[in-house]
Scaffold this active site. Structure first.
Site, PDB file in Angstrom:
ATOM      1  CE  LYS A  87      -2.228  -0.859   3.950  1.00 58.30           C
ATOM      2  NZ  LYS A  87      -1.339  -2.367   4.470  1.00 58.30           N
ATOM      3  NE  ARG A 146      -4.172  -1.386  10.168  1.00 63.06           N
ATOM      4  CZ  ARG A 146      -3.210  -0.781   9.527  1.00 63.06           C
ATOM      5  NH1 ARG A 146      -3.342   0.648   9.265  1.00 63.06           N
ATOM      6  NH2 ARG A 146      -2.107  -1.465   9.475  1.00 63.06           N
ATOM      7  NE  ARG A 182       7.361  -3.360   5.784  1.00 61.99           N
ATOM      8  CZ  ARG A 182       6.056  -2.945   5.857  1.00 61.99           C
ATOM      9  NH1 ARG A 182       5.441  -2.901   4.683  1.00 61.99           N
ATOM     10  NH2 ARG A 182       5.425  -2.973   7.136  1.00 61.99           N
ATOM     11  NE  ARG A 223       6.450  -0.691   9.956  1.00 68.18           N
ATOM     12  CZ  ARG A 223       5.184  -0.823   9.515  1.00 68.18           C
ATOM     13  NH1 ARG A 223       4.961  -0.172   8.353  1.00 68.18           N
ATOM     14  NH2 ARG A 223       4.134  -1.288  10.139  1.00 68.18           N
ATOM     15  NE  ARG A 232       2.127  -5.136  11.456  1.00 71.08           N
ATOM     16  CZ  ARG A 232       3.248  -5.003  10.562  1.00 71.08           C
ATOM     17  NH1 ARG A 232       4.195  -5.582  10.946  1.00 71.08           N
ATOM     18  NH2 ARG A 232       3.490  -4.171   9.468  1.00 71.08           N
TER      19      ARG A 232
HETATM   20  P1  AMP Z   1       0.869   0.541   9.187  1.00 72.52           P
HETATM   21  O1  AMP Z   1       2.235   1.167   8.986  1.00 72.52           O
HETATM   22  O2  AMP Z   1      -0.038   0.866   8.531  1.00 72.52           O
HETATM   23  O3  AMP Z   1       1.341  -1.014   8.951  1.00 72.52           O
HETATM   24  O4  AMP Z   1       0.598   0.557  10.667  1.00 72.52           O
HETATM   25  C1  AMP Z   1       1.501   0.227  11.717  1.00 72.52           C
HETATM   26  C2  AMP Z   1       0.656   0.000  13.177  1.00 72.52           C
HETATM   27  O5  AMP Z   1      -0.128   1.321  13.428  1.00 72.52           O
HETATM   28  C3  AMP Z   1      -0.652  -0.834  13.078  1.00 72.52           C
HETATM   29  O6  AMP Z   1      -0.077  -2.270  13.102  1.00 72.52           O
HETATM   30  C4  AMP Z   1      -1.342  -0.310  14.062  1.00 72.52           C
HETATM   31  O7  AMP Z   1      -0.761  -0.747  15.386  1.00 72.52           O
HETATM   32  C5  AMP Z   1      -1.394   1.060  14.028  1.00 72.52           C
HETATM   33  N1  AMP Z   1      -2.338   1.559  13.025  1.00 72.52           N
HETATM   34  C6  AMP Z   1      -2.009   2.279  11.799  1.00 72.52           C
HETATM   35  N2  AMP Z   1      -3.141   2.617  11.237  1.00 72.52           N
HETATM   36  C7  AMP Z   1      -4.228   2.303  12.103  1.00 72.52           C
HETATM   37  C8  AMP Z   1      -5.572   2.297  12.124  1.00 72.52           C
HETATM   38  N3  AMP Z   1      -6.329   3.057  10.797  1.00 72.52           N
HETATM   39  N4  AMP Z   1      -6.551   1.748  13.027  1.00 72.52           N
HETATM   40  C9  AMP Z   1      -5.826   1.430  14.025  1.00 72.52           C
HETATM   41  N5  AMP Z   1      -4.487   1.425  14.225  1.00 72.52           N
HETATM   42  C10 AMP Z   1      -3.675   1.734  13.163  1.00 72.52           C
END
Ligand code: AMP
Length: 213
Positions: free
Chosen positions: A13, A87, A126, A160, A171
Site C-alpha cells: 500500500k 481499518r 522490508r 520497523r 497484525r
Molecule cells: P501500518 O504502518 O499501516 O502497518 O501501521 C502500523 C501500526 O499502526 C498498526 O499495526 C497499528 O498498530 C497502527 N495503526 C495504523 N493505522 C491504524 C488504523 N487505521 N487503526 C488502528 N491502528 C492503526
C-alpha cells in the site's frame, strides 16, 4: 480524487501510494506513519500507542479518526490516498462522514490482494529510508549501494520495530478480524476494485491506474 488502498500489512500500500503522490500530486495519508511520527516526537499520545503498535494490535478508533480529521481539514485539490485507514467499520463510517462534511467523496477503494505466505517474506525483508520513506526489500528491492537510499541518498535506512514474526502474526489476525470486513462493506457500496498485489511493482501500479480511470 479520494481513494483508499486496502490490504494486509506488506501488501504494498505504501509503495503504491508513493507512486500516486509522484504521478498525480495526491496526498498520502498513512495513519501508520502519523502514529510512528507521534511516537518519536514524544507526545502523550505517542507514548500511549507505542506498546499497542509494537504488539501489532490496532490503536483505538478515536485516536486514528482524530489524526485523519486534522489532516483533511486543510483539503487537497488533487485528493487523498488513504493508506492503512480505515481499518475498522467504525473508521469507515467516520471517513464517509468526514469527507461529506468537507464537501468531498470517496471515488474508489483499491484492494491490493496478496497471500499470507508472501506477506511474511515481504515483511521480514522490508526496510525503509527514514528520511524520504522509500521502501526496500533485502532480496526483491535492495538499495544499489549498501546503506544508502537510491531515492534521496540518505543513510538513515531502518527496519520497523513491528516487522517481526510475532507482531506480524497479530497484525494479520487484526487484519482478518477487523479490517477484511471492509472489503464486503465497500463491495456493497460499489466502490471496490481489486488488483493482484503479487505482481511486480510496475504492473500493480499500472493496474491501479487502470482501475482509477
Ligand atoms: P501500518 O504502518 O499501516 O502497518 O501501521 C502500523 C501500526 O499502526 C498498526 O499495526 C497499528 O498498530 C497502527 N495503526 C495504523 N493505522 C491504524 C488504523 N487505521 N487503526 C488502528 N491502528 C492503526
Amino acid at each position: 480524487m479520494n481513494i483508499i488502498l486496502l490490504g494486509p500489512p506488506g501488501a504494498g500500500k505504501g509503495t503504491q501510494a508513493r507512486r500516486l503522490v509522484e504521478e498525480k500530486g495526491m496526498e498520502q495519508l498513512s495513519t501508520g506513519d502519523m502514529l510512528r511520527e507521534a511516537r518519536t516526537s514524544g507526545t502523550e499520545m505517542g507514548e500511549k500507542v507505542a506498546a499497542v503498535m509494537d504488539a501489532g494490535q490496532l490503536v483505538t478508533d478515536e485516536i486514528v479518526i482524530g489524526l485523519i480529521e486534522e489532516k483533511i481539514k486543510t483539503g487537497n485539490p488533487a485528493g487523498y490516498i488513504f493508506d492503512g485507514f480505515p481499518r475498522t467499520l467504525p473508521q469507515a463510517d467516520a471517513l464517509a462522514e468526514l469527507l461529506s462534511r468537507n464537501g468531498a467523496q470517496l471515488e474508489a477503494v483499491i484492494e491490493i490482494a496478496v497471500d499470507d505466505e508472501a506477506l511474511v517474506d515481504r515483511i521480514s525483508g522490508r526496510f525503509t529510508c527514514g528520511d524520504c520513506g522509500e521502501v526496500y526489500h533485502d532480496t526483491t528491492k535492495p538499495t544499489q549501494q549498501e546503506g544508502v537510499c537510491d531515492h534521496c541518498a540518505g543513510v538513515n535506512l531502518k527496519r520497523r520495530a513491528d516487522d517481526n514474526a510475532d507482531s506480524l502474526r497479530t497484525r494479520l489476525m487484526e487484519y482478518y478480524k477487523k479490517t477484511s470486513p471492509l472489503l464486503g462493506y465497500y463491495y456493497a457500496n460499489g466502490d471496490l476494485k481489486s488488483v493482484d498485489g503479487l505482481q511486480n511493482i510496475d504492473v500493480v501500479a499500472k493496474e491501479i491506474e487502470a482501475a482509477l480511470s
